[in-house]
Each structure stands twice: as C-alpha cells, then as structure tokens.
Design an enzyme around this catalytic site. Structure first.
Site, PDB file in Angstrom:
ATOM      1  N   SER A 116       1.547  45.019  66.938  1.00 15.63           N
ATOM      2  CA  SER A 116       0.799  44.711  67.824  1.00 15.63           C
ATOM      3  C   SER A 116       0.883  43.194  68.025  1.00 15.63           C
ATOM      4  O   SER A 116       0.764  42.448  67.324  1.00 15.63           O
ATOM      5  CB  SER A 116      -0.653  45.020  67.416  1.00 15.63           C
ATOM      6  OG  SER A 116      -1.863  44.647  68.231  1.00 15.63           O
ATOM      7  N   ASP A 117       0.987  42.783  69.409  1.00 17.36           N
ATOM      8  CA  ASP A 117       0.706  41.598  70.062  1.00 17.36           C
ATOM      9  C   ASP A 117      -1.022  41.161  69.572  1.00 17.36           C
ATOM     10  O   ASP A 117      -1.380  42.186  69.587  1.00 17.36           O
ATOM     11  CB  ASP A 117       0.804  41.562  71.358  1.00 17.36           C
ATOM     12  CG  ASP A 117       0.778  39.918  71.913  1.00 17.36           C
ATOM     13  OD1 ASP A 117       1.259  39.100  71.214  1.00 17.36           O
ATOM     14  OD2 ASP A 117       0.525  39.964  73.110  1.00 17.36           O
ATOM     15  N   LYS A 118      -1.253  39.938  69.460  1.00 18.13           N
ATOM     16  CA  LYS A 118      -2.736  39.620  69.056  1.00 18.13           C
ATOM     17  C   LYS A 118      -3.221  39.430  70.619  1.00 18.13           C
ATOM     18  O   LYS A 118      -4.330  39.865  70.721  1.00 18.13           O
ATOM     19  CB  LYS A 118      -2.639  37.989  68.205  1.00 18.13           C
ATOM     20  CG  LYS A 118      -4.142  37.835  68.038  1.00 18.13           C
ATOM     21  CD  LYS A 118      -3.881  36.435  67.478  1.00 18.13           C
ATOM     22  CE  LYS A 118      -3.529  35.236  68.173  1.00 18.13           C
ATOM     23  NZ  LYS A 118      -4.808  34.995  69.312  1.00 18.13           N
TER      24      LYS A 118
END
Length: 882
Positions: A328-330
């Site tokens: 997951s990207d933040k």
C-alpha cells in the site's frame, strides 16, 4: 544532449551543454533540426488491436479447438444439425468472453492526458505560446502558478516556486524549488532544481531549460516501464489452462483407442463409429464451463461494485481470494492526503486539536476543556502568527473543504478557524517569502500598537535565530517536545516574534537573524483514514500481510505504520538502500520489512516483483502516476477512484470508488466467496460430462446403440451449465472463511477429494442409467430411450446441485432455503425439459420423443437416489474418514 544528469550540473553547464541561451532561447532555425533529432514531445501511440482479432482470440482454447474439429467432421459426414449446434456453442462461448472482456490498455492514453497542451517559451528573444508537443531540449520555458509542467525542465531561475509532485513522487507536500546543482545520487523526490512533465505549479514563478521530452521524461520512463511490464495470468486462468490441456489429452487418447476397438472388435461401419467417437468427445468436454465461469465472475464483479470496489477484469475477482500481501502506498491511500494540525505547544501549555483535514470543525483543548481566548493568551498569540504569516486559504466545494495554496499553510488556517474565538489576521506591511535555504517565512505587522516581525518555520532554524544555547532550559524544553511529536509522525513547525522600532517599514533576512522570542510549536500530520486500522486488523487475521511502500520520509512512514498496526518493529528500508541491493537481497528484504520509505517508481516495481518471486500473490494500492508500473505488474492493482489519477486507474484491476482502504477487505471476502463457488460449480458440472462419457464408452465397448446423440449431449451440457449451475454463483460465503490464511497459488483446482467425488457421482449416474436402458431398449424405440436418458441425466444433476451447495455438511439444514436462486433455476430447468419434450420443432431438432407422463418417474427416482447416496457419502467421508 549531454549524458550528465541535468540536476547535477550548474545552470551555466546545462545551458552550455544544450547549446542554448538563457535570455534569448533557441533560434527558430534550430527547431526543425532538434525536432528531427529528439522527436515530438509526446508519448508513442500504442498499436490498437482490431476488434475482430479480439473476438477471434476467444477461440484460442484447446477445448474449443477439439469442438471445431468435431464440427468439421460432422459436416463432412452430412450431420448438419450437429455441426450447427457445435459451432453455435463455440460462438456463444466466444461472444460471452468478448462482451465481458475489459482488458483494453488505456494506461498510456491516461499518461498522455497529463501532458500540458500549451507552454510559454522564449525563442529568438521573444516570449511566445507554443504547443507543448513542439518543445525540444534546449527550449527556455517560463512557469507560473497554475501551469502544468510541459516537459522535464532544469530550473535556472526560481521565485518562491512550489510544485505539486504527489502524483509522480508520492510526496504529500508541495516541493519548494531552487536552482543550485545537486549530488549525482539525489533521488527523484529530492531533485529540487528540476520540475517534471505532468506535475503542476502551485505557487511562485520560474524559468528553466528543457532537458527531456517525450519518452525521455520521468513520466516517459514510467510509460516505457509499463510497456515492458509482463501481465500476470491469474491463478484461476493458469489452472483452467492446465486443466483444459489435461482433459484434452485424455479425450484424444480415449477416442483413438475406442475408435480402433470399435473397428476391430465390433466391426462398426467407420462413419457411424466416427460419429459415436465424436459423441464421446462432445460428452467429455465441459463446453458450458467457460461460459458459466465467466457469468459467475461477472456476478462477482457486480456484487463488488455494489460494495464500492470496481473490477476492471473478470478473472481478478477470484485472484483477490488468494492475495497474501497488500503493498500500500501511504499518501492518499492509508492517509487522507489532507495535512492536519494535531498538537499545539507553547511555553505555558500543551493543547490537543480535534478534527481531520481542511474542514474547520473541531476544538483546541487543554487538559480540562476547550481553550478560551481570555484564559489562554499564549494560544491566541501563536494562532495569530500562523494565520497572519500565511498565503493560503480554505474553501468549500461540493461538500468538500479544499485548500488554495500550500497544503501546510492551509492546515494552519484550519487550525485558527477551530478556535472558539475569531483569530486576527494581521496585515503584512513587508514579508520574507519562504525558501528552502532559510526554511522560514516572516512578516512585519502592527500588533496592538507595536511593530513586530512574526516568523514561522523549521524549529531547529527558529531555535538558532532565538539565540537559545544548547544547554538552556527553554531550548531543552522545546527540543524534547519536538522530538516527542516527530516520533509520532508529526511534522513540526515553530512560531516566534521579534519586536522592532516603530519606524521599521521593510524587513529582510538580517532583520530576523537573531533576537527572536519563541511562542511555541505545532505538530502536523497527514492523518490515517478512520477505517484503516480495523481494515488492517481484519487483513492480518485473514493471513494477509500489509507492506507500506511510500515516497515519504522514514520517520513519518514508520509512525503511521505503527499507528495502523502494520508493523511492530522499527525496521525501515529506504529506496536508496534497495537500489544498492541484488535481486536476492530484495527478495529477503521484502519478507523481513513492512515499511519502505523514500521509494522511487522503480523501487515499487522491484518490491512487487520480489514478492512474486517469493511465490506471494500480491496486490498493490496506489493513486499516483508513480504507482502505475507496480499496479500493472501486481497480481491485483488497486487504484483510488476519487483522488487517483487516470493513469493509476487504467493500470489497475480494481478501483476503489470511495478511496477507502477498508473496501479492499470486502473485496477480498467477495474474492474468496467467488473462488469457493467456482470450485463448487466445477464439482457440479463435471459429473455431467463424466456420466455422459461413461455411457458412450460403455455403449461402444458392449456394441449397443448410442444412449445420446452429439446434439443431445451438447444440449444437456449447456442447459445444466447456464441454468442450474448459475445458482451456485449466489451461494453466501461460508462461516470462518476470513479467519483462514489465503489459499496457495499452487493449490490445485481439483483436490484429490474433488476428483474422487466427480468420479463417484459420474459412475453413480451412468450406472443407474445403464441399468435403466438395458430394460427399456428391449421394448422401446431408440428415440424413446434417448429421451428418458436425457431427462435422467438432467434430473440427476438438478438434485446433485443441492448436494454441492454445502460441500462438507448435511444439505437439508437451516440454510437450505436461503439461496432462492437454486429453486428458481430448478423450476426453469423443468420448464426447459417440458418444452424440448413436447414442442414439435424442438423435440424433432434434438431427435427426442414426446414421452408419456409415466416415464418421468425414472428421471425423478434417479435424481432422488443420487441426492440420498451423495449425502451418505459426504457423511462417511467427512465424519468417519475426517
């Protein structure tokens, strides 16, 4: 163009290497030559596949090939009805696949749409507007607030220039730009003397020289890497392909053996024998399976859409059930991408702030209650500084609060609006804009009759300008608070003031170099989404690991990861560390670490590939251009629907319509349900083919008339697949499914028990029908017997449906009536059977006989017997043998 990296060269060196002039730009006479050398400033068009080729591609299946050969043979033998029906089945399968297909690659088109249409350049000493596609390396480009950057540009002049780069780099803040050369190993997110194609200027102005156009831009590199990315086949497609090859080989070998056996032993006429062998082939091929799998997946897609998860490719639905890791990207995925002040600390008091994002709702409270102006003058003082020395504002649009200007400054305005009183915004009589070298912004104001310089900026810089010694109590106090807030993932800003003589009317950096009085600090965070903590916990309980892969700083990334429960240790790997690793080291790192910070687009792709090399089915969430290659490479790419770029959406298999990470959990549940139901469908359909094949084989071996013709077999296969089997698509998820780990991608579609069950039911159905036929054939015509045989197989499968609905437990339980579709399709199937038996043109086309009512007893008895015996088998298998 020079081979050196533009960001590591000085302004003079880059101008010289590109043979241009910073004041006059390129001469018109040079443009054609450069355009010939570098091409247009656009990404290459992808070759479009003609629609007819897309349609034909759906015939590329070994089972369909066998059907087509059977159609040719029946045509040669003059059995034109058989030929027409076989071809119709093949075409129906292709049409269903073609209509549901959604694999058209639009990601490159999405990237093209990010490019600016117009650019302001200097040519022959004149400022002109040109189409961005006509830019060439060496062009001098002028930039201003609101512009979309038309190419990769090395800045030679910057006036408070800030650029929004989050779609490209993943950074949540606007980036302040400057013109000094940088080290050769500077990562993409820190190349502050460059602006990149497809990003946007948020404030200030600048001037620069074009260093890269078209495919040579950073966005062009992403385009190229996406073109090179190999698309992954889903586990289901791989297994079905293997299953198709296996069953095809078995069918061909059996057909040849039986054909030779029939010629030598029973002395069949070869044409009649060939037709019988074709009957065996058609019987053994599960023609309806591709169609019903497609329909079940499509129903799964619709169900997910109702839950805000839009699937772009059908097979991806079941892949979700096997996902073991979500990368997951933040920014904007786990967090809201809305800067928010969470804490205010002055010399006298610490305050907590509620509310998320730019919406001016929330409170500022001390330990006891909401702060009031008359009780907390220190708070009023810091809020006045933060609101006055500020160039942003917030506004509401379509029920959403947005910021105009720098996001950090916007959240400070929101903070001031949360106060229980109206905070003053003092007029700036003179100001010092923020720049990355000095790290502060200042303004001269008239405050309660006194001239003051108000300052906000980086706390370490403000502490030095206040002249606080390292051993002073005040400095230790603030440094301790700053350290504490930073460890919580907050970005800290300090506020201060300096009183100056009343006749001061202009300020500069010298004016605030010393003598500041610190008022306090504020802690700013890009807050996690409210529902993400629970979603992460649910994923972990389902055996799904979460890996945070972000362009942000390691301290911020780690703090957010710990808040969300993604990790419980301090191990963080940075992008530059990944760049120095071998493939094997990356494979180890991606298993060991949960947080990856300061990553480049290539790092994200490397990590996804490393997970797949370790045998993990992976999903990648993201919303920016920088995420696109990894989204495409991952087994499941998950894009954000609201804040996601078109590039990210088109590169992904799934789009979250509500940008909610928690929606992934619902999608995973649906993926597991779909896979379970697909397996049940196969468990249901294959005994039909097995029973038919055994009947034909038995007839050939003993030398009796064929119990069913090829057309009748095709009818049974298709009608049971597209009616009764459809009910299994609506079976709910079995209890406890989200407490189990994801299935292994190596798990076979047909387990040993499934193989046993298919053979058991096939033998059971065919054995009873053979026994029935041995009696009926002595007294009735072949058409009469074929009709009763056809109905017996159909009814056996209809009753078997209720066995399959519950794989391990007794079917007549409290959930028996929950799936209304099972009863509806059973009724529909009975109607079809009556129609083909008693409507003249239908029973004549299929070669059936309009049987008397008495003979329906045989199919019903066989169906009931199958249901009872299979229930006994289930009890013995699962209760006795465990």
């Amino acid at each position: 163009m020079s081979k050196s990296k533009p960001f590591s060269q000085s302004s003079e060196e880059i101008i010289s290497s590109l043979n241009t002039d910073s004041d006059k730009g390129l001469a018109d006479a040079e443009l054609d030559e450069r355009r010939e050398q570098y091409g247009l400033n656009q990404l290459p068009e992808k070759e479009v596949t003609p629609e007819w080729i897309k349609f034909i591609s759906h015939f590329k299946d070994i089972l369909i090939y066998i059907l087509l050969v059977a159609a040719v043979v029946t045509f040669i033998l003059g059995h034109y009805v058989d030929t027409a029906v076989i071809l119709l089945v093949a075409v129906i399968n292709a049409v269903i696949g073609y209509v549901q297909e959604n694999k058209a690659e639009k990601a490159l088109e999405g990237i093209r749409q990010l490019l600016s249409l117009q650019a302001t350049v200097i040519r022959d000493g004149k400022k002109v507007e040109v189409e961005s596609v006509k830019l060439v390396p060496g062009d001098i480009v002028l930039l201003k607030a609101g512009d979309k950057v038309p190419a990769d540009i090395r800045l030679i002049q910057s006036d408070n220039l800030k650029v929004e780069e989050s779609p490209l780099t993943g950074e949540s803040n606007t980036i302040e730009k400057q013109t000094e050369a940088l080290p050769d190993d500077t990562i993409l997110a820190e190349r502050t003397n460059m602006v990149f194609s497809g990003t946007a200027v948020s404030s200030g102005s600048g001037k620069g020289v074009v260093t890269g156009t078209g495919e040579e831009t950073e966005i062009g590199q992403i385009n190229r890497s996406m073109s090179d990315v190999e698309e992954i086949k889903t586990p289901l497609l791989r297994q079905i392909e293997a299953f198709g090859k296996t069953i095809s080989l078995v069918i061909l070998v059996l057909s040849i053996i039986l054909f030779v056996f029939g010629l030598l032993i029973h002395d069949y006429e070869w044409g009649e024998l060939l037709l019988s062998v074709i009957g065996l082939t058609v019987a053994a091929i599960p023609e309806g399976l591709p169609a019903i799998l497609t329909i079940i997946l499509a129903i799964g897609v619709q169900s997910m859409a109702d839950k805000k998860a839009i699937m772009r490719t059908l097979p991806s639905v079941e892949t979700l059930g096997a996902v073991r890791v979500i990368c997951s990207d933040k920014t904007g995925t786990l967090t809201k991408n809305e800067m928010t002040v969470k804490s205010v600390i002055t010399r006298e008091q610490a305050y907590s702030v509620t509310g998320i994002g730019y919406q001016p709702e929330g409170t500022i409270s001390d330990d006891q209650h909401e702060a009031e102006q008359n009780e907390h003058p220190d708070l009023d003082e810091i809020l006045t500084v933060l609101k006055s020395v500020n160039e942003a504002d917030i506004y509401e649009k379509e029920d959403q609060w947005l910021v105009r200007g720098d996001p950090t400054e916007g959240c400070l305005i929101t903070l001031a609006e949360k106060a229980s009183w109206d905070v003053n915004k003092l007029e700036l009589q003179s100001k010092i804009p923020f720049d990355s070298e000095h790290k502060y912004m200042a303004g001269l104001v008239d405050w309660e009759g006194k001239k003051r310089i108000l300052v906000k900026g980086a706390p370490d810089r403000i502490l030095d300008m206040a002249g606080l010694q390292s051993d002073s109590e005040e400095r230790r106090y603030f440094e301790e608070k700053i350290s504490h807030r930073s460890k919580k993932g907050e970005r800290v800003l300090a506020a201060a003031f300096k009183e100056v003589p009343d006749n001061t009317d202009k300020i500069d950096h010298e004016s605030v170099s010393d003598g500041l009085t610190i008022i306090g600090i504020v802690g700013i965070i890009d807050p996690p989404r409210e529902s993400v903590v629970e979603a992460v916990a649910t994923c972990i309980s389902a055996g799904i690991e979460i890996k945070m892969i972000t362009g942000d700083h390691k301290e911020t990334a780690l703090a957010i990861a710990k808040q969300l429960g993604i990790t419980d240790h301090d191990d963080v790997v940075e992008g530059r560390e990944l760049d120095a690793m071998t493939d094997e080291e990356i494979k180890e790192a991606v298993i060991k670490s949960d947080v990856f910070a300061r990553t480049s687009p290539n790092n994200k792709l490397q990590l996804v590939e490393a997970l797949q090399a370790n045998g993990y089915i992976s999903a990648m969430t993201g919303d920016g251009v920088n995420d696109a290659p990894a989204l495409k490479r991952a087994d499941i790419g998950v894009a954000m629907g609201i804040k996601g770029t078109e590039v990210a959406k088109e590169a992904s298999e799934m789009v979250l319509a509500d940008d909610n990470f928690a929606t992934i959990v619902n999608a995973v549940k649906e993926g597991r349900r779909v896979y379970d139901n697909l397996k049940k469908t196969i468990l249901f359909i294959l005994p039909t083919n097995g029973a038919e094949a055994l009947l034909v084989m038995a007839a050939l071996l003993v030398g009796m008339d064929m119990p069913l013709t090829p057309v009748q077999i095709l009818y049974v296969n298709m009608v049971t697949a597209v009616t009764v089997a459809l009910a299994l698509a609506f079976e709910p998820l079995e209890e406890g499914s989200m407490k189990k780990p994801p299935r292994s991608p190596k798990e076979r579609l047909l387990s040993p028990y499934y193989i046993f069950r298919i053979i058991f039911v096939s033998v059971l159905i065919s054995g009873m029908i053979m026994a029935m036929n041995s009696v009926l054939l002595t007294n009735y015509s072949l058409a009469h017997v074929n009709t009763v045989t056809l109905h017996s197989i159909v009814f056996a499968q209809m009753f078997h449906l209720f066995n399959v609905r519950n794989e391990r437990h007794f079917s007549l339980n409290k959930h028996f009536f929950e799936n209304k579709a099972a009863f509806f399709v059973s009724g529909l199937l009975i109607v079809f059977q009556l129609l083909v038996t008693y409507v003249p043109f239908l029973y004549q086309s299929l070669g059936l006989y309009p049987i008397e009512g008495f003979y329906w007893i045989f199919p019903v008895l066989i169906g009931i017997t199958v249901f009872v015996i299979v229930e006994i088998e289930k009890f013995i298998t699962h209760s006795v043998f465990k």
